[in-house]
Motif scaffolding. Sequence first.
Motif, PDB file in Angstrom:
ATOM      1  N   LYS A  64     143.740 -16.811 -17.138  1.00 58.36           N
ATOM      2  CA  LYS A  64     143.962 -17.919 -17.950  1.00 58.36           C
ATOM      3  C   LYS A  64     142.759 -18.721 -18.231  1.00 58.36           C
ATOM      4  CE  LYS A  64     147.418 -21.571 -18.907  1.00 58.36           C
ATOM      5  NZ  LYS A  64     148.278 -20.545 -20.042  1.00 58.36           N
ATOM      6  N   GLY A 105     152.473 -12.057 -23.518  1.00 65.28           N
ATOM      7  CA  GLY A 105     153.440 -12.761 -23.698  1.00 65.28           C
ATOM      8  C   GLY A 105     154.115 -13.169 -22.662  1.00 65.28           C
ATOM      9  N   SER A 124     148.911  -9.172 -18.972  1.00 61.24           N
ATOM     10  CA  SER A 124     148.385 -10.569 -20.074  1.00 61.24           C
ATOM     11  C   SER A 124     147.375 -11.198 -19.348  1.00 61.24           C
ATOM     12  CB  SER A 124     149.698 -11.645 -19.921  1.00 61.24           C
ATOM     13  OG  SER A 124     149.124 -12.957 -20.168  1.00 61.24           O
ATOM     14  N   SER A 170     153.580 -15.637 -20.528  1.00 63.03           N
ATOM     15  CA  SER A 170     153.770 -17.042 -20.363  1.00 63.03           C
ATOM     16  C   SER A 170     154.677 -17.692 -21.222  1.00 63.03           C
ATOM     17  CB  SER A 170     152.319 -17.667 -20.731  1.00 63.03           C
ATOM     18  OG  SER A 170     151.288 -17.513 -19.699  1.00 63.03           O
ATOM     19  N   GLU A 171     154.894 -17.154 -22.676  1.00 62.71           N
ATOM     20  CA  GLU A 171     155.622 -17.513 -23.614  1.00 62.71           C
ATOM     21  C   GLU A 171     157.300 -17.196 -23.200  1.00 62.71           C
ATOM     22  OE1 GLU A 171     156.730 -16.587 -28.285  1.00 62.71           O
ATOM     23  OE2 GLU A 171     155.288 -15.385 -27.260  1.00 62.71           O
ATOM     24  N   LYS A 172     157.437 -16.245 -22.453  1.00 61.68           N
ATOM     25  CA  LYS A 172     158.748 -15.800 -21.923  1.00 61.68           C
ATOM     26  C   LYS A 172     159.127 -16.657 -20.832  1.00 61.68           C
ATOM     27  CE  LYS A 172     158.612 -11.464 -21.760  1.00 61.68           C
ATOM     28  NZ  LYS A 172     157.858 -10.050 -21.226  1.00 61.68           N
ATOM     29  N   ASN A 181     146.312 -14.213 -20.507  1.00 63.85           N
ATOM     30  CA  ASN A 181     146.645 -15.711 -20.789  1.00 63.85           C
ATOM     31  C   ASN A 181     147.555 -15.980 -19.595  1.00 63.85           C
ATOM     32  OD1 ASN A 181     146.743 -18.089 -21.490  1.00 63.85           O
ATOM     33  ND2 ASN A 181     148.505 -17.867 -23.033  1.00 63.85           N
ATOM     34  N   GLU A 228     158.247 -19.799 -20.715  1.00 61.15           N
ATOM     35  CA  GLU A 228     158.625 -20.964 -21.254  1.00 61.15           C
ATOM     36  C   GLU A 228     159.884 -20.958 -21.982  1.00 61.15           C
ATOM     37  OE1 GLU A 228     156.735 -23.911 -24.912  1.00 61.15           O
ATOM     38  OE2 GLU A 228     155.821 -22.013 -24.201  1.00 61.15           O
ATOM     39  N   LYS A 229     160.181 -19.778 -22.531  1.00 64.82           N
ATOM     40  CA  LYS A 229     161.750 -19.430 -23.287  1.00 64.82           C
ATOM     41  C   LYS A 229     162.603 -19.625 -22.260  1.00 64.82           C
ATOM     42  CE  LYS A 229     160.430 -16.970 -27.191  1.00 64.82           C
ATOM     43  NZ  LYS A 229     160.294 -15.538 -27.813  1.00 64.82           N
ATOM     44  N   ASN A 259     163.142 -23.413 -21.008  1.00 66.71           N
ATOM     45  CA  ASN A 259     163.648 -24.098 -22.264  1.00 66.71           C
ATOM     46  C   ASN A 259     165.193 -23.949 -22.274  1.00 66.71           C
ATOM     47  OD1 ASN A 259     161.231 -25.380 -23.107  1.00 66.71           O
ATOM     48  ND2 ASN A 259     160.805 -23.792 -24.352  1.00 66.71           N
ATOM     49  N   GLU A 285     147.169 -15.793 -29.383  1.00 61.67           N
ATOM     50  CA  GLU A 285     147.920 -16.726 -28.104  1.00 61.67           C
ATOM     51  C   GLU A 285     147.717 -15.746 -26.838  1.00 61.67           C
ATOM     52  OE1 GLU A 285     149.663 -19.468 -28.365  1.00 61.67           O
ATOM     53  OE2 GLU A 285     149.006 -19.590 -30.402  1.00 61.67           O
ATOM     54  N   ASP A 286     147.537 -14.379 -26.943  1.00 65.76           N
ATOM     55  CA  ASP A 286     147.335 -13.587 -25.850  1.00 65.76           C
ATOM     56  C   ASP A 286     146.918 -12.182 -26.297  1.00 65.76           C
ATOM     57  OD1 ASP A 286     147.627 -13.026 -22.893  1.00 65.76           O
ATOM     58  OD2 ASP A 286     149.932 -12.980 -23.173  1.00 65.76           O
TER      59      ASP A 286
END
Length: 467
Positions: free
Chosen positions: A182, A419, A176, A421-423, A178, A425-426, A429, A139-140
């Motif tokens: 990217k 991480g 990161s 990008s995931e952060k 990603n 997104e959260k 959301n 993922e990253d």
Amino acid sequence: MTTVILGGGLSGLSTAYYLTKKLASNPITLIESSHRLGGWIKSNHSKDIIFEEGPRTIRPHGDAAPNTLSLIEDLGLSDAVIPINSSHPAAKNRMIFVKDQLHSLPSSIKGLFKTQMPFSKPLILQLMKDITTPRKVIEDESIYDFVNRRFGKEVADYLISAMICGICAGNSKEISVNFLMKTLFRYEQDYGSISKGLIWNFFKKIKKPEIGSLSMKARQEKWSVYSLENGLEMLPKALHDNIKNKVSIETSTKCTDIEIFPELNNVILHLQNGKNISGSHVISCIPSEQLGILLQKQHPVLSDLLLQIKSATVAVVNVHFDKKLISREGFGFLVPPGEKLPILGVTYDSCIFPRGENTVLTVMMGGAWFEELFGKNPEKDFLLKIALDQLKKTLNISEKPVQSNVSILEKCIPQYVVGHSEKIEKINNYINKNKLPLSLCGASYYGVGINDVILSSKNAVDRLLKI
């Protein structure tokens, strides 16, 4: 009701500009905690010399670049642009300081086929390692690990580690891939290697967005970077001039708490002076850590996510000598962390933008290693001495400057660690799920560069108008 912009740096001013263009009749309030607008962009003038405390150039390349150039056109700053084209020494000669020497990086295809110190073999051979390196489905990961896998240790140690110091004053072993790389990361994940991804996408017909006349000029004249004739602070000042009669602006006004009432479409900002400001929507243009503190009471989950995005402190030391001291002209040099020097790099300001028979340099210090190197609250004289010692070590400059300036930019550059990008997104959301009348833009989320920050403001306004 009022739309409230929290923060008066480049992001906040850009947000106000785009809002006034599209919501001219709606009341807008901008709140800035400091006494001035413009954030980290600050151009100090003395004796015909410009000391840039923050960014000094803007890149005309990349997806976000045309938007900035269009903004500059709209603000009437086109004639103030100072371009550096691809044939200029500042564009062709970028260096790294490794093993007690300055080394020029390849500036052409031909240079990739030569062995240039500090690399032990031609860079083309190291880049070709990508062809035979198997894909790692993840993922990253850190930029360092990614580049080390695909191109080898030398490229990771000398080239990428130094580059990340220049981009975000960060540690490539934490940043990161990603996010900051990217596209290259997706090439590996989608096609098996960067090389295959480049070839596959070369033949794809990609619809290019329309660009303005200044962007077209930048392409035709092959600009490498550009600035503005009286320093980059011309940009936030022009934004302020554009919005000052359309927006209620409050400086030296610190927000201490935010209450959000989604069901009432209402946000209340509690200020340090005891007053409150109420609005229908707040656009946060302050660093994520600051916003996280303001939301701790009411939204601890969101606050925790925002507080996880840390920022690095950078000391910027500007020095002016009244003679020419640089023998090898160029943009400057970066120092890979492995060299264990207390500086990130040096910019040759007077090579990029000549100021007569003078040498103007900017020494960048600290970043991810600031406290480790200098402690929590270093004196400016202490930082100046270190900077001058390093100029003697790296450039053999032993003269005393005729003038200098030391700035400590506390927590100025967000660190997009693995991480990120995931952060993000959260965070988005959470805001969407709870229907919070809150928008986020600025350097903490979608890119640390000037182009990224301005585009994030435009995108935040566009999304708000669709709600």
